[in-house]
Design an enzyme around this catalytic site. Structure first.
Site, mmCIF file in Angstrom:
data_model
loop_
_atom_site.group_PDB
_atom_site.id
_atom_site.type_symbol
_atom_site.label_atom_id
_atom_site.label_comp_id
_atom_site.label_asym_id
_atom_site.label_seq_id
_atom_site.Cartn_x
_atom_site.Cartn_y
_atom_site.Cartn_z
ATOM 1 N N LYS A 167 12.303 -14.528 -9.401
ATOM 2 C CA LYS A 167 12.972 -13.833 -10.498
ATOM 3 C C LYS A 167 12.538 -12.371 -10.518
ATOM 4 O O LYS A 167 11.379 -12.062 -10.772
ATOM 5 C CB LYS A 167 12.633 -14.451 -11.853
ATOM 6 N N GLU A 205 -4.254 0.011 -20.548
ATOM 7 C CA GLU A 205 -3.396 0.410 -19.444
ATOM 8 C C GLU A 205 -2.169 1.123 -20.005
ATOM 9 O O GLU A 205 -1.423 0.541 -20.800
ATOM 10 C CB GLU A 205 -2.972 -0.822 -18.644
ATOM 11 N N GLY A 249 2.530 -8.716 -12.803
ATOM 12 C CA GLY A 249 3.035 -8.095 -14.016
ATOM 13 C C GLY A 249 1.917 -7.860 -15.002
ATOM 14 O O GLY A 249 0.758 -7.698 -14.611
ATOM 15 N N SER A 250 2.263 -7.873 -16.277
ATOM 16 C CA SER A 250 1.282 -7.504 -17.288
ATOM 17 C C SER A 250 0.262 -8.618 -17.511
ATOM 18 O O SER A 250 0.534 -9.794 -17.278
ATOM 19 C CB SER A 250 1.981 -7.179 -18.604
ATOM 20 N N THR A 251 -0.919 -8.232 -17.975
ATOM 21 C CA THR A 251 -1.981 -9.180 -18.253
ATOM 22 C C THR A 251 -1.556 -10.142 -19.365
ATOM 23 O O THR A 251 -1.851 -11.342 -19.324
ATOM 24 C CB THR A 251 -3.267 -8.433 -18.633
ATOM 25 N N GLY A 277 0.711 -12.650 -17.944
ATOM 26 C CA GLY A 277 -0.097 -13.439 -17.018
ATOM 27 C C GLY A 277 -0.903 -14.496 -17.743
ATOM 28 O O GLY A 277 -1.020 -15.641 -17.288
ATOM 29 N N GLU A 305 -1.357 -11.318 -10.329
ATOM 30 C CA GLU A 305 -1.764 -9.942 -10.047
ATOM 31 C C GLU A 305 -1.345 -9.146 -11.263
ATOM 32 O O GLU A 305 -0.159 -8.942 -11.497
ATOM 33 C CB GLU A 305 -1.081 -9.460 -8.760
ATOM 34 N N CYS A 313 0.027 -0.843 -11.010
ATOM 35 C CA CYS A 313 -1.063 -1.622 -11.600
ATOM 36 C C CYS A 313 -2.419 -1.128 -11.126
ATOM 37 O O CYS A 313 -3.395 -1.189 -11.846
ATOM 38 C CB CYS A 313 -0.887 -3.098 -11.268
#
Lengths: 376, 508
Positions: free
Chosen positions: B214, B419, B266-268, B271, B288, B322
């Site tokens: 996706k 971030e 993607g984002s933490t 995740g 990641e 990232c």
């Protein structure tokens, strides 16, 4: 000094600015400056360059008359400390930077301007054992009027010859605004006693040379005898009188970028009006990364309170595309102040014809071919 | 020409600086006549964008049942296309297609045969790289210089690299005959759409897995172009399936019981949700996630290259990286000098039309991301950090943010901890190597770091103590398919790239 017809009073102004005065320039021959600077500079060993630069007042004019950099040349120890305290050059990073700048796309109007500028920046050069008065006359005619089919084409900056042909070149170029540059100091190796180098310099100046292209003693530089190199440059500078001094580093023999940076500063401290990459007799001659390092040096030298010094890549630049890459590197390293024949030159011969062909193409919309420019 | 000198001194006074390099023509009108680069736009004609796109399932484009979304060009806000939103049922169909392809074709195929397909895909990417670069630039907002010189060459390199592994898995160090996992559910971000696709699909396919991928909802176009390229390469139907959509589609995909492997970049925050969703299941997971990388510059650094490195570390891809070096840790003794050089360099950054070949910094990917950057920058100012932005004219439409640097930043400021994912650099200082390491490690993230020094022993000593998956020495943001990439702690787990990257897709 001949006036360059295509530049204005303001653009020419730097040529008349103070630095060349021997004795008071930072790189002038040993004199009161050096005595005064004396031992204080020794304490700056370690990281003198950046501390010094940081400690200097922020100059609000391009060419300040106070030059604290003279402290760096106080003694052999101070000089070594200063040069070895300059920031190192990372080879991979420097080469990546020019590779990226090489992808700039200079088209249409920008390309036309760049071609015009590059023509005006050429030191049209012939440095062969086979050179004759006839060859120099022909080159001089080309310098005055590079494209006989187009009177709007500007003249080149200078013609560069051996000392014995200066007189011929000078005569041929009288009134044209094109300067005469002469190599001197036992070009290209520089392996002669200082007296001989000075005598040759004086001879070329007396014959009418506007600019002297000297070579540094690479042997002394590589052996770490920076003081000796400094003294020689300063002495030649003094012998130049009113003539401009271009100092050839012969970067192909210095090999490392760290050496190139140190030699650039050494030459500027000793009074160079221009720093120049190569004689053209050693391979590699001018390269983009070497030129980047030298352009950073002239930029930083001015910012640290020194004079504005010119830069000249010489040898190996053969195409308009290459020349434009150099102009891009100048533009994005030093800024447009250096985009002027007074501050940036190309030492080249075959480059001119390629520039002319490209220029004709810009005007006509199609490529003509090598028979539509003159072979000299 | 005559304006040159006055032009310079006026500018120098204005900026309060000494610097001659300040003058990119477009930001310094007084010098514009010297050498202003004329516009050099890359042609869009090479790209054909359809008005609407379907899902790619089982080798065919099939309509989505979950509605549709629009993707816009972030540089102009122009709507580029409509694309389908995959519903749970669509995801189900995609996983089933992947399962069938896995069981009937792909897992049975010898590695040397799989390699042929991967090599073919790699070559097709190279052949179509200009088209894909332009499309990526249009959909993402990143400059064509980067898609052309960084993204696309790396995409092809990843496929070539893993094509080479496909028949050599028994030599990868995972036993004599390592087996694939099955169906991989992969969710990728919008910052490097095609490159992240390559990082996910190439190793998965090389190991014998099939995938359902996706792409992000703001950048689906290159993934859909890749789907078409799979057909061009005659890849067996169902080996690669692309389902487009937003968060819900992604959630349905990673939670799908038919997925044997989940890979997410993607984002933490997202995740964490994924880790929660798959906890207790047999699914193998690699994440990641975000980062707040430190770029440490010692006083013996090669200064000019360090400045370039800092520029690359935070303004590459508009800082939407990232592993961006968003915290500059500079030794106090060279702070002034480095910042002066950095500002001078930042003035020469060319911000604008992503398709112009001379553009260095393009558009922010979306309005939402721009809002997030703007919010964090405002917080930085409110907390007392000093902001400086490069003088540049930003286009009137589209999502733009000028390259920005914050000084006087303290470790407690939000801009030093969170971030930002934008072209915003926070500068902190240190006095000793110990302090540098302590400050660099003082973050919940641990994805990357940079160290700049000419002293080899210091380089190794510092690099060893940095808690980051990647440490760059005298360079930054360098990628290679043979080099593993991944994070510590809140930056995720698992490695992508090289032989290490195979582990995530093998049953070992």
């Amino acid at each position: 000094m001949d006036s360059v017809s295509s530049t204005t009073e303001a653009a020419r102004a730097p040529h008349t600015e103070p630095a060349p005065e021997p004795g008071s320039a930072p790189g002038g021959p040993p004199g009161r400056d050096r005595a005064a600077a004396g031992e204080t500079a020794v304490s700056e060993e370690g990281a003198p360059a950046r501390d010094l630069a940081a400690a200097l007042p922020v100059p609000d004019r391009p060419v300040p008359d106070r030059l604290d950099l003279s402290a760096a040349t106080g003694s052999e120890t101070a000089l070594r400390g200063f040069l070895h305290g300059l920031p190192g050059v990372d080879k991979v990073g420097a080469e990546a930077r020019v590779a990226r700048l090489g992808t700039r796309s200079i088209k249409t109007t920008a390309k036309s301007r760049a071609l015009e500028l590059a023509i005006r920046m050429i030191d049209l050069t012939t440095l062969e054992g086979a050179d004759t008065a006839g060859k120099v006359r022909s080159l001089a005619a080309k310098a005055r009027r590079p494209d006989p089919s187009d009177p709007s084409c500007p003249a080149v900056a200078a013609v560069c010859v051996y000392p014995d042909l200066v007189e011929v070149a000078k005569r041929e170029l009288r009134g044209s605004g094109v300067k005469v540059a002469s190599v001197a100091t036992a070009f290209p190796s520089g392996r002669s006693p200082l007296e001989v180098k000075l005598a040759e310099t004086r001879f070329a100046v007396a014959a009418g040379a506007d600019e002297i292209d000297m070579v540094i003693d690479r042997g002394a530089f590589l052996a770490g005898r920076y003081g000796a190199v400094f003294e020689q440059i300063a002495a030649v500078k003094a012998a130049c009188g009113g003539a401009h001094l271009k100092v050839i580093l012969e970067t192909g023999e210095l090999v490392t970028y760290d050496n190139v940076r140190r030699a650039s500063w050494l030459a500027m401290l000793a009074g160079a009006d221009f720093i120049k990459t190569s004689t053209g007799k050693v391979s590699p001659a001018a390269t983009l990364p070497v030129s980047l390092v030298m352009l950073e040096a002239v930029r930083d030298f001015r910012a640290a309170g020194g004079r504005m010094v010119g830069m000249k890549p010489a040898g190996g630049i053969r195409t308009a595309k290459d020349a434009i890459k150099y102009l891009v590197v100048v533009n994005e390293t030093c800024g447009p102040d250096w985009l002027d024949p007074d501050w940036f030159r190309f030492g080249a011969s075959s480059l001119l014809n390629d520039l002319l062909m490209q220029r004709q193409k810009q005007a006509a919309g199609y490529y003509s071919g090598p028979d539509y420019v003159t072979v000299d | 020409m005559a304006q040159r000198k006055p032009g310079h001194s006026a500018r120098a006074r204005q900026d309060g600086g000494t610097d001659p390099g300040s003058a990119v023509a477009r930001s310094a009108p007084g010098t514009a006549d010297v050498f202003e680069y004329a516009p050099a736009p890359e042609s869009r004609a090479i790209v054909r964008i359809s008005p609407s796109y379907d899902l790619f399932i089982g080798g065919r484009f099939v309509p989505a049942t979950g509605g549709a979304l629009k993707t816009v060009n972030p540089a102009t806000e122009e709507v580029l296309a409509e694309f389908g939103v995959a519903s749970a049922a669509d995801v189900d169909r995609a996983v089933a297609a992947a399962r069938a392809a896995y069981e009937q074709v792909w897992s049975r195929m010898p590695g040397s045969e799989r390699a042929k397909y991967l090599f073919r895909i790699a070559r097709l990417i190279q052949e179509r790289s200009r088209e894909l670069a332009v499309l990526e630039s249009i959909d993402n907002g990143k400059p064509i210089r980067e898609t052309r010189d960084v993204d696309l060459p790396l995409v092809a390199a990843h496929f070539f690299h893993y094509a080479g592994w496909a028949d050599k898995l028994s030599h990868a160090g995972y036993g004599p005959d390592p087996r694939p996992l099955g169906v991989a559910a992969q969710v990728i971000p919008w910052n490097f759409p095609l490159l992240m696709l390559a990082w996910k699909i190439a190793p998965a396919l090389a190991c014998g897995n099939t995938v359902v991928l996706k792409p992000a909802e703001t950048t689906p176009l290159t993934a859909l172009a890749f789907a078409e390229l799979c057909n061009q390469a005659d890849l067996p139907p169902g080996v690669v399936n692309i389902v487009t959509g937003a968060g819900e589609t992604g959630a349905a995909l990673v939670a799908h019981p038919g997925a044997d492997k989940v890979a997410f970049t993607g984002s933490t925050q997202v995740g964490r949700g994924i880790a929660r969703a798959v906890a207790g299941s047999r699914k193998k997971v690699t994440l990641e996630l975000g980062g707040k990388a430190a770029n440490i510059v010692f006083d013996d650094a090669p200064l000019d290259q360090a400045v370039e490195g800092v520029i690359d570390s935070i303004f590459f891809n508009q800082g939407q990286v990232c592993c961006a070096g968003s915290r500059l840790l500079v030794q106090e003794s060279i702070e002034a000098e480095l910042l002066e050089a950095l500002r001078r360099r930042m003035r020469t950054l060319r911000v604008g039309d992503p398709l112009d070949k001379n553009t260095d910094v393009g558009a922010i990917n979306s309005a939402a991301q721009l809002a997030k950057i703007t919010e964090l920058v405002a917080a930085g100012e409110a907390e007392g950090a000093e902001r400086w932005s490069a003088p540049c004219e930003l286009p009137g439409t589209g999502y733009w943010f000028a390259p920005t640097v914050f000084t006087n930043v303290s470790a407690t400021h939000r801009i030093a901890r969170e971030e930002i994912f934008g072209p915003v650099l926070s500068v902190l200082t240190f006095r000793t190597p110990e302090e540098a390491v302590a400050k660099a490690n003082n973050t919940p993230y641990g994805l990357s770091a940079g160290v700049w020094t000419e002293k080899g022993s210091r380089m190794l000593a510092v690099a060893k103590r940095l808690r980051a998956g990647v440490v760059w020495a005298n360079t930054f943001n360098k990628f290679d398919p043979s080099s593993p990439f991944g994070g510590y702690r809140e930056s995720g787990y698992g490695r992508e790239g090289g032989a290490h990257g195979l582990e995530a897709y093998l049953d070992v």
